[in-house]
Design an enzyme around this catalytic site. Structure first.
Site, PDB file in Angstrom:
ATOM      1  N   GLN A 119      45.858  56.355  74.961  1.00 18.94           N
ATOM      2  CA  GLN A 119      45.761  55.301  75.981  1.00 18.94           C
ATOM      3  C   GLN A 119      44.921  55.732  77.183  1.00 18.94           C
ATOM      4  O   GLN A 119      44.674  54.930  78.082  1.00 18.94           O
ATOM      5  CB  GLN A 119      47.166  54.909  76.469  1.00 18.94           C
ATOM      6  CG  GLN A 119      48.059  54.307  75.409  1.00 18.94           C
ATOM      7  CD  GLN A 119      47.535  52.988  74.884  1.00 18.94           C
ATOM      8  OE1 GLN A 119      46.831  52.259  75.590  1.00 18.94           O
ATOM      9  NE2 GLN A 119      47.841  52.670  73.631  1.00 18.94           N
ATOM     10  N   LYS A 137      40.622  52.389  70.369  1.00 21.60           N
ATOM     11  CA  LYS A 137      41.150  52.003  71.688  1.00 21.60           C
ATOM     12  C   LYS A 137      40.118  52.260  72.783  1.00 21.60           C
ATOM     13  O   LYS A 137      40.350  52.013  73.945  1.00 21.60           O
ATOM     14  CB  LYS A 137      42.416  52.795  72.000  1.00 21.60           C
ATOM     15  CG  LYS A 137      43.579  52.491  71.070  1.00 21.60           C
ATOM     16  CD  LYS A 137      44.797  53.247  71.524  1.00 21.60           C
ATOM     17  CE  LYS A 137      45.852  53.382  70.444  1.00 21.60           C
ATOM     18  NZ  LYS A 137      46.444  52.152  69.989  1.00 21.60           N
ATOM     19  N   HIS A 184      54.998  57.491  71.650  1.00 19.99           N
ATOM     20  CA  HIS A 184      54.693  56.588  70.532  1.00 19.99           C
ATOM     21  C   HIS A 184      55.270  57.226  69.269  1.00 19.99           C
ATOM     22  O   HIS A 184      55.357  58.451  69.180  1.00 19.99           O
ATOM     23  CB  HIS A 184      53.166  56.483  70.431  1.00 19.99           C
ATOM     24  CG  HIS A 184      52.665  55.443  69.494  1.00 19.99           C
ATOM     25  ND1 HIS A 184      52.664  55.627  68.132  1.00 19.99           N
ATOM     26  CD2 HIS A 184      52.121  54.230  69.702  1.00 19.99           C
ATOM     27  CE1 HIS A 184      52.138  54.565  67.546  1.00 19.99           C
ATOM     28  NE2 HIS A 184      51.799  53.693  68.482  1.00 19.99           N
ATOM     29  N   ASP A 188      48.371  63.628  73.750  1.00 18.19           N
ATOM     30  CA  ASP A 188      48.101  62.361  73.077  1.00 18.19           C
ATOM     31  C   ASP A 188      47.359  61.495  74.102  1.00 18.19           C
ATOM     32  O   ASP A 188      47.977  60.921  75.001  1.00 18.19           O
ATOM     33  CB  ASP A 188      49.421  61.722  72.638  1.00 18.19           C
ATOM     34  CG  ASP A 188      49.254  60.275  72.202  1.00 18.19           C
ATOM     35  OD1 ASP A 188      48.111  59.777  72.156  1.00 18.19           O
ATOM     36  OD2 ASP A 188      50.285  59.625  71.905  1.00 18.19           O
ATOM     37  N   CYS A 233      55.921  50.335  69.017  1.00 20.59           N
ATOM     38  CA  CYS A 233      56.030  51.642  68.328  1.00 20.59           C
ATOM     39  C   CYS A 233      56.839  52.646  69.135  1.00 20.59           C
ATOM     40  O   CYS A 233      56.537  53.846  69.117  1.00 20.59           O
ATOM     41  CB  CYS A 233      54.652  52.185  67.968  1.00 20.59           C
ATOM     42  SG  CYS A 233      53.837  51.185  66.738  1.00 20.59           S
TER      43      CYS A 233
END
Lengths: 405, 123
Positions: A202, A225, A120, A199, A366
């Site tokens: 998600q 999220k 991203h 990261d 993104c």
């Protein structure tokens, strides 16, 4: 712990528990999930019952806020399985967390930051800017659109060239849904003297990401999220870093004393949470993670993969549509991202919304650099959560058939 | 390719295309050319049994299709186009798709009709 049942879960969400005809079909969960009632109730309760700051106020409102902020932090610490003595730092979002970490690690000219080319923008731009500001070398390992899995051998080859100070990678891609073997990546990185930043934006809503099991050094994710409020994120770092780092942001709450020449910093995590915080958001985040902890994530994930398979099969039967990313649903998590042939995905997105309140996402998600590199056109992405149902997928497919035949 | 991508994307790419073939260009070149070719295509089709005319008919068809595709792919009032298509969907999905596909050419031809009507009023 109750058994997984999407219909039962839907009752926890105000906008999903409406009459079936009025309820939206929300397939934009990779951007943001919907919020269960417990989260909005926690936020409203803060504003209605104890709207004050924590720690510094000795009055009753302050005491309640302090206690609830502490509980929220503990809830999240427990969810990601922090070690004793470690604690998460509340931030605005994943982007802010990664930026803070990028600016607090002591990078020197020539140090290498290794990412993938599928990151991203938020896990790409901080390193690009560090390259400009400090001369840090920024290397991206390729993950092409057809990749079914991560090439650990290639990763090892890059690592063995030396000078990699930090490996910063996603857990689950927001573009293709591919998941990386984080445990193996961390092991190889550590063997080669590199630290690992994960990261997990998600991943958090779908997996119980265990920082001890994965042995990662840093982690960033957003609560919006993961069924939590907007504008809330988390930065995790191992205790040794939290203790030695000088905060990137400084100000009130982050110190215990000041003179005009010096200051005494607070302990972590407070020293990183400067200025008045988003207490409603923090309390709402605690409520979200508490709610999420009650879900059987294994069964929820199986449900998600089943929906993903159903969705992809239906789409592939339509003329001109092509999936990007892994071919097998089990490797795509909740993501179904596809090119829309000669139709503009933005227009399809708009028409789906107007026709049946089906909410999807069009564009490059993104990941501009990746789309440029592999010469891909913008796509339409349906991203699923475990409150989505087979009936919703059928309605989506019917409308797609209406639009593209 | 790169400029085409740039034209279509936003941060997360939710915007419509911004760089397009000029509407003026479509209006003054593509639409008249398409209409002229359609007018020529009709007699060449009926006389298609004559060898050289058959070849001319095939070329005209290629020019018509290419222009219609070029016009169809442009974003001329995209929200209105989508709204019309959505409106037609409950009547018939095929009608909805046709409205979407032919919205641009119909809009451009209407521009010509209005312009010629205006000229006609003055003359």
């Amino acid at each position: 712990m109750f058994n997984f049942n999407p219909e039962k879960i839907r009752k926890d969400f105000a906008c999903l528990s409406k009459d079936q005809k009025k309820a939206p079909i929300y397939f934009d969960n990779a951007c943001m999930t919907l919020k269960p009632n417990v989260v909005t109730e926690a936020i409203v309760s803060y504003y209605n019952e104890h709207p004050s700051c924590h720690n510094r106020a000795a009055h009753e409102f302050g005491e309640v806020t302090t206690k609830k902020v502490h509980q929220a932090r503990e809830q999240i610490d427990k969810y990601i399985n922090c070690r004793s003595g470690e604690s998460i730092v509340f931030t605005k979002n994943t982007t802010e967390s990664i930026n803070m970490i990028a600016n607090m690690i002591d990078f020197k000219k020539g140090d290498v930051v290794l990412t993938t080319d599928l990151e991203h923008n938020s896990n790409m731009l901080p390193w690009q800017f560090l390259n400009i500001k400090k001369g840090v070398t920024f290397v991206q390992m390729p993950i092409p659109p057809v990749a079914e899995e991560f090439d650990l051998q290639e990763f090892q080859n890059i690592l063995s060239k030396g000078k990699v100070k930090l490996v910063s990678v996603f857990h689950t891609s927001n573009i293709t849904g591919i998941q990386l073997p984080i445990k193996e990546i961390t092991k190889l990185a550590h063997e080669n003297g590199a630290m690992v930043l994960l990261d997990a934006a998600q991943a958090i809503p779908h997996y119980q990401v265990d920082v001890q099991d994965l042995n990662i050094d840093f982690m960033a994710f957003s609560l919006h999220k993961a069924y939590g409020p907007t504008g809330m994120g988390v930065m995790y770092a191992k205790e040794e870093f939290l203790n030695k780092w000088v905060p990137f942001f400084v100000g009130g709450e982050g110190i215990t004393d000041t003179t005009y020449d010096s200051c005494t910093l607070s302990q972590a995590p407070e020293k990183f949470e400067v200025g008045l915080q988003n207490y409603a958001g923090i309390i709402g985040s605690g409520a979200a993670i508490k709610w999420l902890s009650k879900i059987n994530l294994k069964k929820a994930h199986d449900h998600l993969i089943k929906l993903n398979e159903q969705l992809a099969e239906g789409l592939l039967s339509l003329n001109g549509l092509k999936l990007i990313g892994p071919t097998q649903a089990k490797n795509r998590s909740g993501i179904v991202n596809f090119s829309t042939g000669n139709r503009n995905p933005a227009e399809i997105c708009l028409m789906l919304s107007k026709m049946e309140k089906i909410m999807t996402r069009s564009g490059v998600h993104c990941g501009h650099s990746w789309f440029h590199k592999y010469e891909l056109m913008p796509t339409l992405r349906a991203s699923l959560a475990f409150y989505n149902t087979e009936a919703e997928v059928e309605v989506f497919l019917k409308k797609m058939r209406d639009l593209i035949k | 390719m790169s400029s085409k991508i740039k034209a279509k994307i936003d941060c997360c790419g939710s915007n419509f295309e911004t760089e397009q073939v000029s509407i003026l260009g479509l209006l003054t070149l593509s639409v008249p050319l398409t209409l002229i070719c359609i007018l020529l295509w009709i007699p060449t089709f009926t006389l298609g049994f004559i060898g050289p005319i058959k070849s001319l008919n095939s070329n005209l068809k290629t020019i018509i299709n290419a222009n219609l595709l070029l016009i169809e792919k442009q974003d001329i009032l995209p929200r209105l186009r989508c709204n019309f298509s959505v409106w037609a969907n409950p009547i018939s999905p095929s009608l909805s798709r046709t409205v979407y596909d032919k919205f641009n050419i119909i809009s451009l031809v209407l521009c010509w009709v209005l312009a010629l009507s205006g000229v006609g009023l003055f003359v």
